[in-house]
Motif scaffolding. Structure first.
Motif, PDB file in Angstrom:
ATOM      1  N   GLY A  93       0.793  -1.226   0.000  1.00 45.29           N
ATOM      2  CA  GLY A  93       0.000   0.000   0.000  1.00 45.29           C
ATOM      3  C   GLY A  93       0.820   1.267   0.000  1.00 45.29           C
ATOM      4  N   THR A  94       0.289   2.256  -0.684  1.00 47.47           N
ATOM      5  CA  THR A  94       0.806   3.620  -0.702  1.00 47.47           C
ATOM      6  C   THR A  94      -0.366   4.505  -0.313  1.00 47.47           C
ATOM      7  OG1 THR A  94       2.300   3.026  -2.511  1.00 47.47           O
ATOM      8  CG2 THR A  94       1.948   5.368  -2.119  1.00 47.47           C
ATOM      9  N   PHE A  95      -0.099   5.528   0.497  1.00 45.74           N
ATOM     10  CA  PHE A  95      -1.164   6.358   1.051  1.00 45.74           C
ATOM     11  C   PHE A  95      -0.952   7.817   0.664  1.00 45.74           C
ATOM     12  CE2 PHE A  95      -0.492   2.595   3.479  1.00 45.74           C
ATOM     13  CZ  PHE A  95      -1.748   2.160   3.820  1.00 45.74           C
ATOM     14  N   VAL A  96      -2.022   8.464   0.226  1.00 47.91           N
ATOM     15  CA  VAL A  96      -1.988   9.893  -0.082  1.00 47.91           C
ATOM     16  C   VAL A  96      -2.991  10.567   0.836  1.00 47.91           C
ATOM     17  CG1 VAL A  96      -2.377  11.668  -1.827  1.00 47.91           C
ATOM     18  CG2 VAL A  96      -1.273   9.512  -2.478  1.00 47.91           C
ATOM     19  N   GLU A 104      -2.310  -1.077  -8.348  1.00 48.26           N
ATOM     20  CA  GLU A 104      -2.725  -0.828  -9.729  1.00 48.26           C
ATOM     21  C   GLU A 104      -3.731   0.316  -9.859  1.00 48.26           C
ATOM     22  OE1 GLU A 104      -3.696  -4.446 -11.812  1.00 48.26           O
ATOM     23  OE2 GLU A 104      -1.947  -5.471 -10.994  1.00 48.26           O
ATOM     24  N   ASN A 105      -3.896   1.100  -8.811  1.00 47.87           N
ATOM     25  CA  ASN A 105      -4.724   2.308  -8.876  1.00 47.87           C
ATOM     26  C   ASN A 105      -3.803   3.519  -8.937  1.00 47.87           C
ATOM     27  OD1 ASN A 105      -7.272   1.040  -8.698  1.00 47.87           O
ATOM     28  ND2 ASN A 105      -7.050   0.873  -6.488  1.00 47.87           N
ATOM     29  N   SER A 106      -4.356   4.635  -9.392  1.00 47.32           N
ATOM     30  CA  SER A 106      -3.571   5.867  -9.455  1.00 47.32           C
ATOM     31  C   SER A 106      -4.408   7.032  -8.952  1.00 47.32           C
ATOM     32  CB  SER A 106      -3.087   6.118 -10.882  1.00 47.32           C
ATOM     33  OG  SER A 106      -4.178   6.274 -11.755  1.00 47.32           O
ATOM     34  N   ILE A 107      -3.710   8.104  -8.604  1.00 42.66           N
ATOM     35  CA  ILE A 107      -4.361   9.308  -8.091  1.00 42.66           C
ATOM     36  C   ILE A 107      -3.555  10.523  -8.537  1.00 42.66           C
ATOM     37  CG2 ILE A 107      -3.124   9.154  -5.881  1.00 42.66           C
ATOM     38  CD1 ILE A 107      -5.632  10.318  -4.528  1.00 42.66           C
ATOM     39  N   SER A 108      -4.252  11.596  -8.903  1.00 38.39           N
ATOM     40  CA  SER A 108      -3.575  12.848  -9.245  1.00 38.39           C
ATOM     41  C   SER A 108      -3.063  13.495  -7.962  1.00 38.39           C
ATOM     42  CB  SER A 108      -4.527  13.811  -9.942  1.00 38.39           C
ATOM     43  OG  SER A 108      -4.850  13.335 -11.222  1.00 38.39           O
ATOM     44  N   LEU A 109      -1.863  14.032  -8.025  1.00 36.42           N
ATOM     45  CA  LEU A 109      -1.275  14.696  -6.869  1.00 36.42           C
ATOM     46  C   LEU A 109      -1.446  16.200  -6.980  1.00 36.42           C
ATOM     47  CD1 LEU A 109       2.086  12.721  -6.455  1.00 36.42           C
ATOM     48  CD2 LEU A 109       0.004  12.515  -5.075  1.00 36.42           C
ATOM     49  N   ALA A 110      -1.592  16.824  -5.824  1.00 36.14           N
ATOM     50  CA  ALA A 110      -1.693  18.281  -5.749  1.00 36.14           C
ATOM     51  C   ALA A 110      -0.633  18.786  -4.777  1.00 36.14           C
ATOM     52  CB  ALA A 110      -3.087  18.693  -5.274  1.00 36.14           C
TER      53      ALA A 110
END
Length: 168
Positions: A93-96, A104-110
């Motif tokens: 896991g990676t947490f934002v 295998e999921n992605s998220i835009s970073l701000a």
């Protein structure tokens, strides 16, 4: 190498900040006998010596937006043309901002997002990650009202400059 498009401010004890000067940053675990010869020149590899980190944990990618795919500028990156995406490659896991991204999921970073490579619960009191600082060029669009006010102000200045002095 491209112009710096982000900085990752370390939350990890004794770990320095990371400057994004390649289009991909790959986080992973140091492996014995890791060969450095066949590395992709477009990828900045950040290898951490911690068993809780996956071999390939996550990557942060500077991506051209769909409509701008053919326009690549190495002299600066605009928010209008590019987005920065974190892709989770880890079963750990990676947490934002405290939320698990998921393999295998992605998220835009701000700007200001907190990226944790290890769950806060598993890392005890220490945060094992980075604060994301975007270096994308921000373009502030003016509303029609702001355009009008700016125009009116410039008109007033022009009128004052061209006004003839009063006759005696």
């Amino acid at each position: 190498m491209v112009k710096e498009w982000a900085v990752l401010k370390s939350l990890i004890k004794d770990q320095g900040d990371i400057s994004a000067i390649k289009k991909v940053i790959l986080f992973g675990r140091v492996k014995d006998g890791d060969d450095t010869e066949d590395k992709d020149p477009e990828v900045l590899e950040v290898m951490l010596n911690d068993k809780r980190i996956s071999g390939k944990h996550c990557r942060i990618v500077l991506k051209a937006k769909e409509e701008k795919k053919d326009e690549v500028h190495d002299n600066g990156f605009s928010e209008e043309d590019y987005e920065i995406v974190l892709e989770d490659l880890s079963t750990n896991g990676t947490f934002v901002n405290g939320n698990k991204v998921g393999k295998e999921n992605s998220i835009s970073l701000a700007d200001g997002d907190e990226i944790l490579l290890i769950s806060q619960k598993k890392s005890k009191d220490e945060k094992f990650g980075f604060t994301f600082v975007s270096k994308l060029i921000k373009h502030k669009k003016l509303s029609k009202r702001q355009d009008t006010l700016l125009y009116d102000q410039s008109t007033l200045v022009d009128d004052e400059e061209t006004e003839e002095p009063a006759k005696k």
